[in-house]
Motif scaffolding. Structure first.
Motif, PDB file in Angstrom:
ATOM      1  N   THR A 251       0.830  -1.212   0.000  1.00  0.00           N
ATOM      2  CA  THR A 251       0.000   0.000   0.000  1.00  0.00           C
ATOM      3  C   THR A 251       0.860   1.255   0.000  1.00  0.00           C
ATOM      4  OG1 THR A 251      -1.736  -1.162   1.222  1.00  0.00           O
ATOM      5  CG2 THR A 251      -1.803   1.241   1.246  1.00  0.00           C
ATOM      6  N   LEU A 252       1.916   1.262   0.819  1.00  0.00           N
ATOM      7  CA  LEU A 252       2.778   2.445   0.910  1.00  0.00           C
ATOM      8  C   LEU A 252       3.576   2.653  -0.370  1.00  0.00           C
ATOM      9  CD1 LEU A 252       4.084   1.927   4.550  1.00  0.00           C
ATOM     10  CD2 LEU A 252       2.542   3.738   3.790  1.00  0.00           C
ATOM     11  N   VAL A 253       4.045   1.572  -0.976  1.00  0.00           N
ATOM     12  CA  VAL A 253       4.872   1.695  -2.172  1.00  0.00           C
ATOM     13  C   VAL A 253       4.035   2.067  -3.393  1.00  0.00           C
ATOM     14  CG1 VAL A 253       6.320   0.400  -3.786  1.00  0.00           C
ATOM     15  CG2 VAL A 253       6.678   0.163  -1.330  1.00  0.00           C
ATOM     16  N   GLU A 254       2.839   1.502  -3.497  1.00  0.00           N
ATOM     17  CA  GLU A 254       2.006   1.702  -4.685  1.00  0.00           C
ATOM     18  C   GLU A 254       1.136   2.948  -4.618  1.00  0.00           C
ATOM     19  OE1 GLU A 254       2.172  -0.012  -7.411  1.00  0.00           O
ATOM     20  OE2 GLU A 254       3.664  -1.403  -6.600  1.00  0.00           O
ATOM     21  N   ALA A 255       1.068   3.619  -3.478  1.00  0.00           N
ATOM     22  CA  ALA A 255       0.204   4.797  -3.342  1.00  0.00           C
ATOM     23  C   ALA A 255       0.678   5.907  -4.272  1.00  0.00           C
ATOM     24  CB  ALA A 255       0.196   5.283  -1.903  1.00  0.00           C
ATOM     25  N   ASP A 256      -0.267   6.569  -4.925  1.00  0.00           N
ATOM     26  CA  ASP A 256       0.071   7.677  -5.822  1.00  0.00           C
ATOM     27  C   ASP A 256       0.667   8.850  -5.051  1.00  0.00           C
ATOM     28  OD1 ASP A 256      -0.844   6.259  -8.007  1.00  0.00           O
ATOM     29  OD2 ASP A 256      -2.882   7.026  -7.810  1.00  0.00           O
ATOM     30  N   GLU A 257       0.041   9.217  -3.946  1.00  0.00           N
ATOM     31  CA  GLU A 257       0.513  10.333  -3.130  1.00  0.00           C
ATOM     32  C   GLU A 257       0.351   9.974  -1.667  1.00  0.00           C
ATOM     33  OE1 GLU A 257       1.999  13.138  -3.640  1.00  0.00           O
ATOM     34  OE2 GLU A 257       2.028  13.135  -5.826  1.00  0.00           O
ATOM     35  N   LEU A 258       1.394  10.244  -0.893  1.00  0.00           N
ATOM     36  CA  LEU A 258       1.313  10.033   0.550  1.00  0.00           C
ATOM     37  C   LEU A 258       1.154  11.341   1.306  1.00  0.00           C
ATOM     38  CD1 LEU A 258       4.081   7.302   1.030  1.00  0.00           C
ATOM     39  CD2 LEU A 258       1.596   7.000   1.067  1.00  0.00           C
TER      40      LEU A 258
END
Length: 443
Positions: A251-258
């Motif tokens: 989830t953290l790696v694939e998220a568009d924007e954090l």
């Protein structure tokens, strides 16, 4: 004779083995080490964050991740190797308690003391900002999730210490943790940068609401996997937290924007009693009275003058046609320290320069430049003006001639009647950004 035996509550009996670990030994020392390290790290640059809630959030979060997590790993690792160092492993394995309860009895006190050390340090930072806060509000989710991260890191370090009881394992693990966290946190081009709990958030940004909690799940899942793989009767149970940690990592790696824009940082609060109006970012709204007071001399001299910008503002980027730039109060520690303007005269001069400056002109006529400096002197003179005047007075004949011309221009502007000066200034500000000297009124 009847013998009465008082039966103690099960909860108290279950807590009894943990009491010595909580009260004395290595666990309190680990908590004190985390507390002292974080306080020292925060105290050195205190002026750069004290007074701003977003700055306090970023500074305490960076210290917790880059210093607190490696320390927690080292503390847990050192505690984990205690059985091998003391040669009590065989004796403890004969205990009626299982491997997991024995592990937790040793690991939980250290993890809790480390978490308490961080909470106290974060609380001190929040209190240090609270009394001189300039606006906005505290970000409490960040220190809470950081506390959980340190707790999980201490548990994971304990598992490593049990497996590798070498005396240098603790410092080596702390060093590796620091290097990995630093690499992930500051190499934002890295595909796996999102795995670091320390996300690049400037004071104008926030992490998305779920990022801190998913980071806790990611780090906590890894720690739980290590603990269960080491102590559970059925090692397959460790696959559950491993699956959760993997899902969190994806989830953290694939998220568009954090991150997302901070809505507070996009709003302005204004004092409309002056001309031009004075507007500051809402994150620093408590500074508005000080800024208005610092500019009171300038705005008072502009009363009744036409062709002025509608307002001063401190937005990033280029100003709108009807606005003038205020000196930026960020980064803290320069023009603003602990909620106070450090040099109101310098601040007023910088604001006045945004009204009279022709910085984008390639060349400026001598008469126009002399007039600009006279208007600058009238509105808010530079704190360095006297120094440069004295330097010119001691210089060459040409320097003294230019100084005399500047002084005559100032005198002509100051010698005008009030109505005449307002009319002249209105005509002057109509050409304040014009580079062609033919249309600029001069003194």
């Amino acid at each position: 004779m009847t013998l009465l035996i008082e039966k103690k509550p099960e909860a108290a009996a279950g807590f009894r083995p943990l009491r010595p670990e909580f009260r004395r030994g290595f666990a309190p020392l680990a908590g004190a080490a985390v507390l002292l390290t974080l306080l020292v790290a925060l105290a050195e640059p205190a002026a750069s964050w004290q007074g701003g809630w977003a700055e306090t959030r970023d500074r305490t979060h960076a210290a917790a991740v880059l210093l607190g997590i490696p320390l927690a790993l080292a503390a847990g690792c050192w505690q984990g190797g205690r059985e091998r160092r003391c040669r009590t492993g065989d004796l403890l394995r004969t205990s009626v308690r299982g491997a997991l309860p024995r592990f937790l009895a040793s690991a939980v006190p250290v993890a809790l003391w480390v978490a308490v050390g961080h909470l106290v340090a974060a609380g001190c930072a929040l209190l240090a900002t609270w009394y001189c806060a300039t606006g906005d509000s505290p970000y409490l989710v960040v220190p809470l999730t950081d506390t959980l991260l340190l707790f999980a890191a201490a548990l994971g370090g304990q598992a490593v210490g049990r497996v590798v009881p070498w005396r240098l394992t603790a410092p080596v693990l702390a060093t590796c943790g620091y290097v990995v966290l630093g690499f992930l946190s500051y190499d934002h081009r890295n595909t796996y940068a999102g795995l670091s709990p320390l996300i690049d958030t400037s004071v104008t940004k926030l992490t998305v609401w779920w990022q801190p909690w998913v980071s806790v799940l990611w780090v906590g899942g890894l720690a739980a996997t290590a603990v269960l793989a080491l102590t559970a009767r059925r090692r397959a149970v460790a696959l559950v937290p491993l699956a959760l940690a993997t899902a969190a990592a994806i989830t953290l790696v694939e998220a568009d924007e954090l991150t997302r824009p901070n809505p507070v940082a996009r709003r302005q609060v204004c004092d409309t009693s002056t001309t031009p109006q004075v507007c500051v970012n809402k994150r620093y709204e408590e500074l508005l009275p000080q800024i208005t007071e610092a500019l009171s001399g300038l705005t008072g001299r502009l009363e009744g003058v036409d062709n002025l910008p509608v307002r001063f503002e401190d937005r990033a980027g280029r100003s709108r046609p009807d606005e003038a730039r205020l000196p930026m109060v960020t980064p803290l520690g320069r023009s603003v320290v602990r909620g106070k303007l450090t040099d109101p005269e310098l601040y007023a001069w910088e604001a006045g320069m945004s009204l009279v400056g022709r910085g984008e002109c390639d060349t400026t006529d001598d008469a126009v430049a002399r007039t600009d400096r006279a208007v600058e002197h009238y509105l808010a003179p530079s704190p360095m003006e006297k120094y440069f005047d004295d330097l010119a007075a001691k210089g060459t004949e040409a320097d003294r001639a230019k100084l005399k011309a500047r002084q005559q221009a100032r005198a002509r502007l100051l010698g005008m009647a009030q109505d005449e000066r307002r009319e002249w200034l209105s005509e002057y500000f109509a050409t304040a950004d014009v580079c062609d000297p033919s249309g600029v009124p001069t003194l």
